[in-house]
Design an enzyme around this catalytic site. Structure first.
Site, PDB file in Angstrom:
ATOM      1  N   GLU A 211       0.854  -1.188   0.000  1.00 19.96           N
ATOM      2  CA  GLU A 211       0.000   0.000   0.000  1.00 19.96           C
ATOM      3  C   GLU A 211       0.889   1.236   0.000  1.00 19.96           C
ATOM      4  O   GLU A 211       1.909   1.267   0.680  1.00 19.96           O
ATOM      5  CB  GLU A 211      -0.805  -0.101   1.302  1.00 19.96           C
ATOM      6  CG  GLU A 211      -1.677   1.013   1.717  1.00 19.96           C
ATOM      7  CD  GLU A 211      -2.319   0.629   3.074  1.00 19.96           C
ATOM      8  OE1 GLU A 211      -3.239  -0.203   3.075  1.00 19.96           O
ATOM      9  OE2 GLU A 211      -1.861   1.123   4.096  1.00 19.96           O
ATOM     10  N   LYS A 213       2.512   4.577   1.020  1.00 23.93           N
ATOM     11  CA  LYS A 213       2.635   5.233   2.328  1.00 23.93           C
ATOM     12  C   LYS A 213       2.663   6.734   2.095  1.00 23.93           C
ATOM     13  O   LYS A 213       3.615   7.270   1.529  1.00 23.93           O
ATOM     14  CB  LYS A 213       3.912   4.774   3.042  1.00 23.93           C
ATOM     15  CG  LYS A 213       4.020   5.346   4.446  1.00 23.93           C
ATOM     16  CD  LYS A 213       5.231   4.811   5.189  1.00 23.93           C
ATOM     17  CE  LYS A 213       5.161   5.153   6.662  1.00 23.93           C
ATOM     18  NZ  LYS A 213       4.862   6.555   6.942  1.00 23.93           N
ATOM     19  N   ARG A 218      -1.622  10.764  10.636  1.00 23.63           N
ATOM     20  CA  ARG A 218      -2.552   9.652  10.824  1.00 23.63           C
ATOM     21  C   ARG A 218      -3.864  10.178  11.393  1.00 23.63           C
ATOM     22  O   ARG A 218      -3.863  10.995  12.317  1.00 23.63           O
ATOM     23  CB  ARG A 218      -1.924   8.654  11.794  1.00 23.63           C
ATOM     24  CG  ARG A 218      -2.714   7.381  12.051  1.00 23.63           C
ATOM     25  CD  ARG A 218      -2.339   6.322  11.060  1.00 23.63           C
ATOM     26  NE  ARG A 218      -2.997   5.052  11.322  1.00 23.63           N
ATOM     27  CZ  ARG A 218      -2.429   4.016  11.947  1.00 23.63           C
ATOM     28  NH1 ARG A 218      -1.183   4.115  12.413  1.00 23.63           N
ATOM     29  NH2 ARG A 218      -3.063   2.876  12.105  1.00 23.63           N
ATOM     30  N   ARG A 233      -3.105  10.182  15.671  1.00 30.06           N
ATOM     31  CA  ARG A 233      -2.445   8.964  16.098  1.00 30.06           C
ATOM     32  C   ARG A 233      -2.393   8.842  17.618  1.00 30.06           C
ATOM     33  O   ARG A 233      -2.498   7.759  18.178  1.00 30.06           O
ATOM     34  CB  ARG A 233      -1.019   8.942  15.549  1.00 30.06           C
ATOM     35  CG  ARG A 233      -0.271   7.705  15.891  1.00 30.06           C
ATOM     36  CD  ARG A 233       1.189   7.856  15.492  1.00 30.06           C
ATOM     37  NE  ARG A 233       1.974   7.632  16.659  1.00 30.06           N
ATOM     38  CZ  ARG A 233       2.987   6.770  16.713  1.00 30.06           C
ATOM     39  NH1 ARG A 233       3.345   6.121  15.636  1.00 30.06           N
ATOM     40  NH2 ARG A 233       3.651   6.606  17.810  1.00 30.06           N
ATOM     41  N   GLU A 262      -5.020   8.614   6.619  1.00 31.36           N
ATOM     42  CA  GLU A 262      -3.962   9.619   6.633  1.00 31.36           C
ATOM     43  C   GLU A 262      -4.550  10.875   6.009  1.00 31.36           C
ATOM     44  O   GLU A 262      -5.368  10.787   5.096  1.00 31.36           O
ATOM     45  CB  GLU A 262      -2.792   9.083   5.786  1.00 31.36           C
ATOM     46  CG  GLU A 262      -1.497   9.816   5.916  1.00 31.36           C
ATOM     47  CD  GLU A 262      -0.634   9.372   7.103  1.00 31.36           C
ATOM     48  OE1 GLU A 262      -0.990   8.404   7.801  1.00 31.36           O
ATOM     49  OE2 GLU A 262       0.386  10.027   7.325  1.00 31.36           O
ATOM     50  N   PHE A 297      -7.364   3.718   4.742  1.00 33.06           N
ATOM     51  CA  PHE A 297      -6.773   2.409   4.401  1.00 33.06           C
ATOM     52  C   PHE A 297      -7.293   1.268   5.263  1.00 33.06           C
ATOM     53  O   PHE A 297      -6.913   0.118   5.046  1.00 33.06           O
ATOM     54  CB  PHE A 297      -5.243   2.460   4.468  1.00 33.06           C
ATOM     55  CG  PHE A 297      -4.686   2.901   5.798  1.00 33.06           C
ATOM     56  CD1 PHE A 297      -4.661   2.039   6.873  1.00 33.06           C
ATOM     57  CD2 PHE A 297      -4.167   4.181   5.951  1.00 33.06           C
ATOM     58  CE1 PHE A 297      -4.141   2.442   8.097  1.00 33.06           C
ATOM     59  CE2 PHE A 297      -3.661   4.594   7.176  1.00 33.06           C
ATOM     60  CZ  PHE A 297      -3.638   3.719   8.245  1.00 33.06           C
ATOM     61  N   ARG A 369       3.003  -2.667  17.754  1.00 34.47           N
ATOM     62  CA  ARG A 369       3.922  -2.387  16.653  1.00 34.47           C
ATOM     63  C   ARG A 369       4.503  -3.726  16.234  1.00 34.47           C
ATOM     64  O   ARG A 369       5.574  -4.116  16.662  1.00 34.47           O
ATOM     65  CB  ARG A 369       5.029  -1.437  17.107  1.00 34.47           C
ATOM     66  CG  ARG A 369       5.915  -0.937  16.007  1.00 34.47           C
ATOM     67  CD  ARG A 369       7.032  -0.079  16.552  1.00 34.47           C
ATOM     68  NE  ARG A 369       6.558   1.158  17.153  1.00 34.47           N
ATOM     69  CZ  ARG A 369       6.180   2.223  16.465  1.00 34.47           C
ATOM     70  NH1 ARG A 369       6.226   2.215  15.161  1.00 34.47           N
ATOM     71  NH2 ARG A 369       5.772   3.298  17.093  1.00 34.47           N
ATOM     72  N   LYS A 375       6.689  -0.797   7.478  1.00 36.86           N
ATOM     73  CA  LYS A 375       6.866   0.356   6.598  1.00 36.86           C
ATOM     74  C   LYS A 375       8.190   0.227   5.891  1.00 36.86           C
ATOM     75  O   LYS A 375       9.181  -0.221   6.480  1.00 36.86           O
ATOM     76  CB  LYS A 375       6.762   1.659   7.381  1.00 36.86           C
ATOM     77  CG  LYS A 375       7.757   1.826   8.487  1.00 36.86           C
ATOM     78  CD  LYS A 375       7.557   3.163   9.195  1.00 36.86           C
ATOM     79  CE  LYS A 375       7.145   2.955  10.622  1.00 36.86           C
ATOM     80  NZ  LYS A 375       6.953   4.210  11.356  1.00 36.86           N
TER      81      LYS A 375
END
Length: 511
Positions: A211, A213, A218, A233, A262, A297, A369, A375
């Site tokens: 996808e 970035k 965020r 975020r 985003e 997303f 995470r 990423k």
DNA sequence: AGGTCCGCGTC
DNA sequence: ATCGGAT
DNA sequence: ATCCGATGACGCGGACCT
């Protein structure tokens, strides 16, 4: 029920600082939570360095300027502290700086010297006693004798450590399990770890979503009919500054939803604005604010149905059915590395930051995470020279740590000169810190309050994500996310990259 | 009116 | 944000 | 696998200073 005493919490904090073992730290936290009486919520939040007040507006300078003799005896309760922080948080308008200093000094005057130290850390939002929200969550689980997974789940969905502490200790497991996804209340966003190459991840996962970035902020958007709430975020509510996002969300064909996405500013040429320009628009109050575009997303909830435990494949299908193309981040399911790399190339060609590579079968792991989302951003490198170094603090005390970086300009007489581009403390092992401390003391020319200045002789290889225009640094550019790769003893300062080379990385003209 | 410092929040 | 160290 | 701490750059608004 009694209200906790500050002195007990301070004792716990001091014990945490002295204790390296995680299990023992958790035990200390358990005791502190149980000792806090009916304010275990405050104890939990204070130990995590996160008081419940929105913004205290007290920082390093205010703490530095606060100067009050400590009290002889401990008398403060957690409720006392809470009341004082409330005063800080609600002060505003002309004279508020003085009012805040008065309130801060008043609080410190009632505190013993140990309590003062604790409070100074607390108002700064950094306890630095080797335990934070993660350890406190473990402590809550243990104090309430509830599985940690149950606490974690409640924490993901409510994102409020104090509330979860109270629920756990008063209602136990059933109360925690009753915490659900609520439209309008922020959920901890799922995070990504970093990887060097798309190929590596796709080969590991087999099938993956790749996808684009986008380089913006965020957002988590909650829709309930006409009511829309937008969180960042960190779950700050930015609804009042998000008219564009609210309008886009209202137009979607459902009654209720929680969307992940985003937001950024897009140029009429179809290229995204530089991050700092997006942030300028994003931070500006209503008025002449440029338009911001949301791109989604993920979908966590729709019309009464929670999707967070469903695999990405299912959430992605639902999102596609609900959100038109122009409001979705482009993504492709790939089976092989080459196809994944092609998506990355396209994303970069369109001016974006890189790609996210995601496991198709992964649920929405709020607040984690993990390896399910990675990423991937291109890394650039530069050879620069060290101009000065700052003394480290905390575990870096006694070491020269944060280095000032310079690029070369060839002076009129052909002699190289150097302009500062930024600083970095990242990428240094303890061995490198040890080495550089000795090395830079050898090169010292003079020092000031901040730094030891050195002869510009030591070359260092730096990794960075990119450059940004700068008003602070004399070359007009600064480095984004600079970190040390290693020192280059095979290069002389005359060979380091020039300012114009650096500027060219950012598409800026020579100067 | 304009400039500086601070605190905060984004990455 | 990124990174290294510790558990 | 997690968690923590050490510190980066930017831009904005607000309080205060000149």
């Amino acid at each position: 029920m009694t209200t906790g005493r500050l002195a007990d919490l301070v004792a716990a904090s001091d014990a945490l600082a002295d204790e390296p073992g995680r299990n023992e730290k958790v035990r200390i936290i358990v005791e502190a939570l149980l000792a806090a009486g009916d304010r275990a919520d405050l104890a939990a939040r204070y130990l995590a360095g996160d008081p419940p007040q929105d913004r205290l507006e007290v920082g390093w300078a205010a703490v530095r300027d606060a100067d009050t003799a400590p009290a002889e005896d401990a008398s403060l309760t957690l409720d006392d502290v809470d009341a004082a922080l409330e005063v800080l948080a609600t002060a505003g308008g002309p004279g508020s700086r003085g009012a805040r200093m008065t309130a801060l000094n008043g609080l410190l005057a009632r505190a013993t010297s140990a309590e003062q130290a604790f409070l100074r850390h607390l108002v700064m939002g950094e306890m630095r006693h080797g335990a934070s929200a993660g350890m406190v969550a473990k402590g809550i689980a243990k104090a309430a004798d509830v599985p940690e997974t149950v606490v974690r789940r409640a924490l993901m969905l409510s994102a409020d450590l104090g509330e979860v502490a109270t629920l756990a200790l008063t209602g136990g497991r059933p109360a925690l399990e009753a915490v659900g996804l609520v439209v309008g209340r922020g959920v901890q966003p799922m995070l990504a770890s970093t990887t060097e190459s798309v190929t590596e991840v796709v080969e590991e996962l087999g099938t993956a979503v790749v996808e684009w970035k986008l380089d913006g902020a965020r957002i988590q958007v909650h829709v309930d009919g006409e009511d829309v709430v937008v969180f960042t975020r960190n779950l700050n509510d930015i609804t009042s500054r998000s008219a564009d996002v609210v309008a886009a969300a209202r137009a979607l064909p459902m009654q209720q939803a929680i969307l992940d996405g985003e937001v950024l500013a897009m140029g009429t040429d179809g290229l995204p604005w530089a991050f700092q320009d997006t942030m300028s628009a994003f931070s500006r109050d209503e008025g002449e604010r440029p338009a911001l575009s949301p791109f989604f997303f993920d979908l966590l909830h729709v019309d009464g149905e929670d999707l967070i435990d469903q695999p990405l494949s299912a959430r992605r299908q639902r999102l596609t059915a609900l959100v038109p193309d122009h409001l979705r981040i482009p993504s492709v399911i790939v089976e092989d590395a080459a196809a994944g790399e092609a998506v990355a190339v396209e994303s970069l060609d369109r001016g974006h930051e890189g790609v996210m590579v995601k496991a198709l079968d992964a649920p929405y792991a709020a607040g984690r995470r993990g390896k399910q989302w990675r990423k991937v951003k291109p890394v650039k490198t530069l050879d620069l020279v060290v101009l000065a170094v700052e003394w480290g603090s905390g575990r870096r005390q006694g070491w020269l740590s944060n280095i000032h970086l310079g690029a070369r300009i060839d002076g009129p007489d052909g002699q190289p000169e150097f302009v500062m581009l930024g600083k970095t403390f990242k990428g240094m092992t303890d061995a490198m810190l040890e080495w550089q401390t000795a090395r830079f003391l050898e090169l010292e020319t003079h020092r000031d309050q901040r730094a030891v200045h050195v002869r510009p002789e030591q070359v260092v290889e730096i990794a960075l994500d990119g450059v940004q225009t700068s008003r602070r640094y004399p070359g007009g550019v600064a480095l984004r996310f600079a970190r040390v790769i290693g020192y280059r003893d095979d290069k002389s300062p005359a060979e380091v990259d020039t300012l114009d080379t650096v500027r060219a990385l950012g598409g800026l003209p020579p100067r």
